[in-house]
Design an enzyme around this catalytic site. Structure first.
Site, PDB file in Angstrom:
ATOM      1  N   SER A  44       0.846  -1.190   0.000  1.00  0.00           N
ATOM      2  CA  SER A  44       0.000   0.000   0.000  1.00  0.00           C
ATOM      3  C   SER A  44       0.883   1.241   0.000  1.00  0.00           C
ATOM      4  O   SER A  44       1.810   1.337   0.793  1.00  0.00           O
ATOM      5  CB  SER A  44      -0.896   0.036   1.237  1.00  0.00           C
ATOM      6  OG  SER A  44      -1.461   1.334   1.337  1.00  0.00           O
TER       7      SER A  44
ATOM      8  N   LYS B  53       1.583  -9.522  -1.497  1.00  0.00           N
ATOM      9  CA  LYS B  53       1.055  -8.586  -2.504  1.00  0.00           C
ATOM     10  C   LYS B  53       2.042  -7.460  -2.736  1.00  0.00           C
ATOM     11  O   LYS B  53       2.440  -6.766  -1.799  1.00  0.00           O
ATOM     12  CB  LYS B  53      -0.291  -8.035  -2.049  1.00  0.00           C
ATOM     13  CG  LYS B  53      -0.958  -7.148  -3.108  1.00  0.00           C
ATOM     14  CD  LYS B  53      -2.411  -6.914  -2.785  1.00  0.00           C
ATOM     15  CE  LYS B  53      -3.066  -5.991  -3.799  1.00  0.00           C
ATOM     16  NZ  LYS B  53      -4.487  -5.789  -3.512  1.00  0.00           N
TER      17      LYS B  53
ATOM     18  N   ASN C 185      -0.658  -4.179  -6.488  1.00  0.00           N
ATOM     19  CA  ASN C 185      -1.426  -3.139  -5.806  1.00  0.00           C
ATOM     20  C   ASN C 185      -1.538  -1.901  -6.719  1.00  0.00           C
ATOM     21  O   ASN C 185      -1.173  -1.957  -7.889  1.00  0.00           O
ATOM     22  CB  ASN C 185      -0.721  -2.799  -4.488  1.00  0.00           C
ATOM     23  CG  ASN C 185      -1.700  -2.455  -3.380  1.00  0.00           C
ATOM     24  OD1 ASN C 185      -2.607  -1.659  -3.592  1.00  0.00           O
ATOM     25  ND2 ASN C 185      -1.523  -3.038  -2.211  1.00  0.00           N
TER      26      ASN C 185
ATOM     27  N   ASN D 293      -0.105   4.059   0.965  1.00  0.00           N
ATOM     28  CA  ASN D 293      -0.724   5.030   1.863  1.00  0.00           C
ATOM     29  C   ASN D 293      -0.356   4.865   3.337  1.00  0.00           C
ATOM     30  O   ASN D 293      -0.896   5.554   4.186  1.00  0.00           O
ATOM     31  CB  ASN D 293      -2.245   4.982   1.692  1.00  0.00           C
ATOM     32  CG  ASN D 293      -2.641   5.270   0.252  1.00  0.00           C
ATOM     33  OD1 ASN D 293      -2.128   6.209  -0.356  1.00  0.00           O
ATOM     34  ND2 ASN D 293      -3.509   4.461  -0.311  1.00  0.00           N
TER      35      ASN D 293
END
Ligand SMILES: Cc1cc2nc3c(=O)[nH]c(=O)nc-3n(C[C@H](O)[C@H](O)[C@H](O)COP(=O)(O)O)c2cc1C
Length: 354
Positions: A169, A207, A236, A171
């Site tokens: 991710s 991932k 992702n 973020n």
């Protein structure tokens, strides 16, 4: 009402509000048995019988509220999460943005979720079959991120059909550094130990991001195989902003998903497949929004595929349409089963500029 009529209403709302309404509508829809898949689409992988290769990607059902309903839409599997040990509110809103002219989304949610306890409780209340994976992450303020992941493995090994270690991710500041060689070796070794100590040897996937060069992809593939992890989800969202029509929205910070991610994520997938051969299960995700893109992803090397953003633009009938389209194409090309398509175009895709 068809999604074509409903979409302008949803698009008039903030993207996150629209998503909450969508989850409620999906959860409230009448439940029959999941539609039967064409047997030629079935895959036996990770010790699991997938009725078809199309899954709902992580982030759509972060808290395990609609897994059974999503299986009812035709998905062959659903990935719940990302879930972190403690609940988290994520970044300030607005934090999800549609780019309609690009069929894309930018999000900087930052792992907003209900935490392990609540999601575990919810998943334990499920009483229907169907493959449900749990995607685990680390709290933003965690002092020991590796420990958050191993706690996720320990916690969900008994109730998840598979687990995803999400280190991609954009973020959560610093999270993607876990993809770097020595951090990754350390993390995957610990994850593998946690799995061995768990109640059940649940399959585990890692991932990864699409923003990796060839050497990084090769190193991740090698580390995954060496650690005894089962496979990789590729990919992702991207922090890149290439070729977008919505130039104003494109400036929003966060991860970009949807159509503009298709090519980049598919090239990374093909490179991972070339490196891994048949030693890993690879899940292709990024920009799948039609039977054609689904087929291409599989041909590039994906055993399984997932989508999220396609649902935003095409609506809840998309999975059924994709599956029907894949079956028709098997007829047209006189291929016996979808398993025979996997990797048929890996070399071509691996040579494409990402
Ligand atoms: C709003 C939104 C939230 C997401 N949240 C997560 C998440 O919590 N964990 C995760 O691993 N991926 C998350 N993703 C990434 C998707 O699972 C997927 O990898 C990515 O969107 C590319 O697929 P797509 O082009 O079909 O959307 C999210 C994507 C979107 C659009």
């Amino acid at each position: 009402m068809t999604y074509r009529l409903l979409r302008p209403l949803l698009f008039a709302l903030d993207a996150e509000t629209a998503h909450r309404l969508t989850l409620r509508a999906i959860a409230a829809a009448p439940r029959g048995a999941p539609p039967a898949s064409d047997p030629r689409l079935a895959r036996h992988l990770l010790g699991l019988e997938f009725p078809n290769p199309l899954g709902l990607a992580a982030g759509f059902d972060k808290n395990g509220e609609v897994a059974d309903a999503a299986l009812g839409l035709g998905f062959g599997f659903v990935e719940v999460g990302t879930v972190t040990p403690r609940p988290q509110i994520g970044n300030p809103r607005p934090r999800v943005f549609r780019l309609p002219r690009d069929h894309a989304v930018i999000n900087r949610l930052g792992f907003n979720n209900d935490g392990f306890d609540a999601v575990e409780r919810r998943l334990r209340r499920r009483h229907r079959g169907g493959i449900v994976g749990v995607n685990v992450g680390a709290n933003r303020d965690s002092a020991n991120r590796a420990a958050d992941y191993t706690a996720g493995v320990t916690r969900f090994a008994a109730i998840a059909d598979y687990l995803t270690v999400n280190i991609s991710s954009p973020n959560t500041p610093g999270l993607r550094d876990l993809q770097e060689r020595s951090a990754l070796n350390d993390l995957l070794t610990r994850v593998e130990e946690a799995r061995r100590a768990a109640a059940r040897p649940t399959p585990i996937l890692v991932k990864i991001a699409p923003d990796l060069d060839d050497a990084a992809v090769a190193a991740i593939v090698d580390a995954t195989i060496a650690a005894g992890i089962d496979g990789i989800i590729v990919t992702n969202t991207t922090v890149a902003r290439v070729g977008l029509n919505e130039t104003r929205r494109a400036k929003e910070e966060g991860g970009l998903s949807g159509r503009p991610l298709f090519r980049r994520s598919t090239v990374i997938l093909a490179k991972a497949r070339k490196r891994a051969g048949n030693r890993l299960v690879l899940v292709g995700v990024g920009g799948v929004d039609s039977a054609e893109t689904a087929w291409s992803k599989i041909a590039a090397g994906a055993d399984l595929i997932q989508l999220y953003t396609g649902m935003v633009y095409a609506g809840p009938r998309l999975p059924a349409r994709i599956l029907a389209g894949l079956a028709e194409r098997l007829d047209r090309e006189r291929v016996a089963s979808i398993a025979d398509v996997v990797g048929s175009e890996t070399d071509r895709w691996a040579a494409v500029q990402p």
